[in-house]
Scaffold this active site. Structure first.
Site, PDB file in Angstrom:
ATOM      1  N   VAL A   6       1.003  -1.294   0.053  1.00 35.81           N
ATOM      2  CA  VAL A   6       0.092  -0.133   0.035  1.00 35.81           C
ATOM      3  C   VAL A   6       0.824   1.143  -0.127  1.00 35.81           C
ATOM      4  O   VAL A   6       0.237   2.311  -0.211  1.00 35.81           O
ATOM      5  CB  VAL A   6      -1.078   0.160   1.275  1.00 35.81           C
ATOM      6  CG1 VAL A   6      -2.040  -1.030   1.197  1.00 35.81           C
ATOM      7  CG2 VAL A   6      -0.334   0.086   2.528  1.00 35.81           C
TER       8      VAL A   6
ATOM      9  N   TYR B 179       3.852   5.157  15.718  1.00 40.34           N
ATOM     10  CA  TYR B 179       2.378   4.472  15.664  1.00 40.34           C
ATOM     11  C   TYR B 179       1.350   5.432  16.173  1.00 40.34           C
ATOM     12  O   TYR B 179       0.539   5.527  15.201  1.00 40.34           O
ATOM     13  CB  TYR B 179       2.513   3.102  16.148  1.00 40.34           C
ATOM     14  CG  TYR B 179       1.028   2.227  16.197  1.00 40.34           C
ATOM     15  CD1 TYR B 179       1.035   1.558  15.108  1.00 40.34           C
ATOM     16  CD2 TYR B 179       0.231   2.467  16.913  1.00 40.34           C
ATOM     17  CE1 TYR B 179      -0.005   0.759  14.728  1.00 40.34           C
ATOM     18  CE2 TYR B 179      -0.959   1.424  17.042  1.00 40.34           C
ATOM     19  CZ  TYR B 179      -1.086   0.672  15.631  1.00 40.34           C
ATOM     20  OH  TYR B 179      -2.182  -0.010  15.670  1.00 40.34           O
TER      21      TYR B 179
ATOM     22  N   LYS C 102      -1.503   7.092  13.537  1.00 33.33           N
ATOM     23  CA  LYS C 102      -2.902   6.653  13.683  1.00 33.33           C
ATOM     24  C   LYS C 102      -3.933   8.052  13.894  1.00 33.33           C
ATOM     25  O   LYS C 102      -4.833   8.203  13.464  1.00 33.33           O
ATOM     26  CB  LYS C 102      -3.279   5.630  14.847  1.00 33.33           C
ATOM     27  CG  LYS C 102      -2.640   4.362  14.459  1.00 33.33           C
ATOM     28  CD  LYS C 102      -3.297   3.660  13.145  1.00 33.33           C
ATOM     29  CE  LYS C 102      -2.973   2.153  13.028  1.00 33.33           C
ATOM     30  NZ  LYS C 102      -3.511   1.627  12.005  1.00 33.33           N
TER      31      LYS C 102
ATOM     32  N   SER D 266      -7.001   3.280  15.603  1.00 34.34           N
ATOM     33  CA  SER D 266      -6.318   2.515  16.488  1.00 34.34           C
ATOM     34  C   SER D 266      -6.825   3.564  17.948  1.00 34.34           C
ATOM     35  O   SER D 266      -7.038   4.671  17.940  1.00 34.34           O
ATOM     36  CB  SER D 266      -4.991   2.401  16.549  1.00 34.34           C
ATOM     37  OG  SER D 266      -4.383   1.935  17.856  1.00 34.34           O
TER      38      SER D 266
HETATM   39  P1  NDP Z   1      -1.765  -8.156  11.463  1.00 36.81           P
HETATM   40  O1  NDP Z   1      -0.397  -7.864  11.792  1.00 36.81           O
HETATM   41  O2  NDP Z   1      -2.445  -9.481  11.869  1.00 36.81           O
HETATM   42  O3  NDP Z   1      -2.295  -7.790  10.136  1.00 36.81           O
HETATM   43  C1  NDP Z   1      -1.761  -6.672   9.448  1.00 36.81           C
HETATM   44  C2  NDP Z   1      -2.050  -6.750   8.044  1.00 36.81           C
HETATM   45  O4  NDP Z   1      -1.304  -5.403   7.457  1.00 36.81           O
HETATM   46  C3  NDP Z   1      -1.724  -7.991   7.382  1.00 36.81           C
HETATM   47  O5  NDP Z   1      -2.447  -8.426   6.243  1.00 36.81           O
HETATM   48  C4  NDP Z   1      -0.254  -7.367   6.576  1.00 36.81           C
HETATM   49  O6  NDP Z   1      -0.029  -8.112   5.405  1.00 36.81           O
HETATM   50  C5  NDP Z   1      -0.698  -6.112   5.999  1.00 36.81           C
HETATM   51  N1  NDP Z   1       0.140  -5.136   5.730  1.00 36.81           N
HETATM   52  C6  NDP Z   1       1.282  -4.677   6.274  1.00 36.81           C
HETATM   53  N2  NDP Z   1       1.975  -3.789   5.554  1.00 36.81           N
HETATM   54  C7  NDP Z   1       1.401  -4.030   4.324  1.00 36.81           C
HETATM   55  C8  NDP Z   1       1.833  -3.124   3.227  1.00 36.81           C
HETATM   56  N3  NDP Z   1       2.945  -2.365   3.155  1.00 36.81           N
HETATM   57  N4  NDP Z   1       0.835  -3.369   2.238  1.00 36.81           N
HETATM   58  C9  NDP Z   1      -0.093  -4.069   2.388  1.00 36.81           C
HETATM   59  N5  NDP Z   1      -0.479  -4.615   3.368  1.00 36.81           N
HETATM   60  C10 NDP Z   1       0.323  -4.537   4.500  1.00 36.81           C
HETATM   61  O7  NDP Z   1      -2.415  -6.884  12.088  1.00 36.81           O
HETATM   62  P2  NDP Z   1      -4.041  -6.643  12.732  1.00 36.81           P
HETATM   63  O8  NDP Z   1      -5.115  -7.456  12.085  1.00 36.81           O
HETATM   64  O9  NDP Z   1      -4.057  -6.766  14.366  1.00 36.81           O
HETATM   65  O10 NDP Z   1      -4.251  -5.070  12.470  1.00 36.81           O
HETATM   66  C11 NDP Z   1      -5.018  -4.664  11.466  1.00 36.81           C
HETATM   67  C12 NDP Z   1      -5.229  -3.139  11.272  1.00 36.81           C
HETATM   68  O11 NDP Z   1      -5.831  -2.868  12.869  1.00 36.81           O
HETATM   69  C13 NDP Z   1      -3.938  -2.381  11.553  1.00 36.81           C
HETATM   70  O12 NDP Z   1      -3.992  -1.004  10.920  1.00 36.81           O
HETATM   71  C14 NDP Z   1      -3.479  -2.120  12.903  1.00 36.81           C
HETATM   72  O13 NDP Z   1      -2.755  -1.066  13.173  1.00 36.81           O
HETATM   73  C15 NDP Z   1      -4.931  -2.002  13.553  1.00 36.81           C
HETATM   74  N6  NDP Z   1      -5.150  -2.222  14.933  1.00 36.81           N
HETATM   75  C16 NDP Z   1      -5.009  -3.344  15.412  1.00 36.81           C
HETATM   76  C17 NDP Z   1      -5.134  -3.551  16.728  1.00 36.81           C
HETATM   77  C18 NDP Z   1      -5.010  -4.872  17.479  1.00 36.81           C
HETATM   78  O14 NDP Z   1      -5.183  -4.885  18.630  1.00 36.81           O
HETATM   79  N7  NDP Z   1      -4.818  -5.786  16.863  1.00 36.81           N
HETATM   80  C19 NDP Z   1      -5.605  -2.364  17.761  1.00 36.81           C
HETATM   81  C20 NDP Z   1      -5.629  -1.312  17.008  1.00 36.81           C
HETATM   82  C21 NDP Z   1      -5.514  -0.968  15.663  1.00 36.81           C
HETATM   83  P3  NDP Z   1       1.179  -9.248   5.125  1.00 36.81           P
HETATM   84  O15 NDP Z   1       0.659 -10.520   6.374  1.00 36.81           O
HETATM   85  O16 NDP Z   1       1.237  -9.785   3.781  1.00 36.81           O
HETATM   86  O17 NDP Z   1       2.337  -8.750   6.035  1.00 36.81           O
END
Ligand code: NDP
Length: 259
Positions: free
Chosen positions: A62, A154, A158, A141
């Protein structure tokens, strides 16, 4: 008729964690989804969601404008249009201020803030051309409300998501496009496993899972969130019921943060 029948949804970071839970929810309610991530397993994740008439997996970083353009082109070629775009991809690192590198700062802002902008920009371009409105939902977040320790990059990324959400919402309101942000709290995913391990070590000598248990005690509902909790909010914001809601940032965290 199902709620998202005939709707196409793009979800970045859709191969796992919160993004995959969102994709499952949209597919279960009749949508066609295009999930994007940098990992090669994105096509396998799409296959688990359904056949190619229902779900596609696309390799897309992205932070790269040309890859983002290609993602939306593929979605339109495969399913004719884009109605809903969920900017969910995100990364985190945790470090003391003197140890936080410039590279970490740049990478975090690039994925979490610029990546959200590039996807919104391309989605708006398509939605305006289609002329039937649309929905943009950006994953912020709890750290867009209240910066936590050891994550200034971070938190900044956000808070930035919240600002760009409000600005875009004003620009595209008359196109029938809504733009909202969501603030998940503590959601059990790979990202949280990393948080638990690294924050746990830095904040005390917590063993695996112990930091989460400690922090969950601060949540009025006394449990961590699930991807499905986040999916409920995102599906609502993407639905016709949310047509008059835009520029908002909404917490989904069991009451952890109430501002
Ligand atoms: P995960 O680490 O499980 O998933 C992160 C996702 O982002 C993966 O699919 C990863 O792809 C993708 N990603 C990372 N870098 C890129 C990139 N450059 N281009 C495209 N895709 C990318 O995290 P979560 O599911 O926990 O988080 C999802 C969202 O929620 C994030 O924005 C996070 O900041 C936010 N969030 C999460 C919280 C939590 O408690 N879990 C709390 C608050 C916010 P790949 O697997 O291919 O690396």
């Amino acid at each position: 008729m199902e709620r998202f029948e005939d709707r196409t949804v793009v979800i970045t970071g859709g191969n796992k964690g919160i993004g995959y839970a969102l994709a499952e929810r949209f597919v279960s309610e009749g949508a066609r989804v295009v999930i994007a991530s940098v990992d090669a397993d994105v096509k396998e994740a799409a296959a688990r969601l359904g056949g190619s008439d229902r779900a596609r997996g696309v390799h897309c970083d992205v932070t790269d404008k040309s890859q983002v353009e290609a993602l939306y082109t593929l979605a339109c070629d495969a399913f004719g249009k884009v109605d809903i775009s969920v900017q969910n991809a995100g990364i985190i690192t945790i470090a003391r201020v003197e140890d936080l590198t410039e590279a970490e700062w740049d990478a975090t802002l690039a994925v979490n803030t610029k990546g959200v902008f590039l996807c919104c920009q391309e989605a708006v371009r398509r939605m305006r051309a289609q002329g039937s409105g649309g929905r943009l939902i950006n994953t912020a977040s709890g750290q867009a409300r209240d910066g936590f320790i050891y994550t200034p990059h971070y938190a900044a990324s956000k808070f930035g998501v919240m600002g760009l959400t409000q600005s875009l919402a004003k620009e595209v309101a008359l196109d029938g496009i809504t733009v909202n942000a969501i603030c998940p709290g503590i959601i059990q995913t790979d990202m949280w496993d990393y948080n638990d391990r690294v924050w746990g070590k830095m904040l005390g000598d917590y063993g695996p899972g112990e930091l989460m248990q400690a922090w969950v005690q601060n949540i009025p509902m006394k449990r961590a969130g699930r991807g499905s909790d986040v999916a409920g909010l995102v599906a609502f914001l993407a639905s016709d019921d949310a047509a008059y809601i835009t520029g908002q940032t909404i917490n989904v965290d069991g009451g952890l943060i109430m501002s």
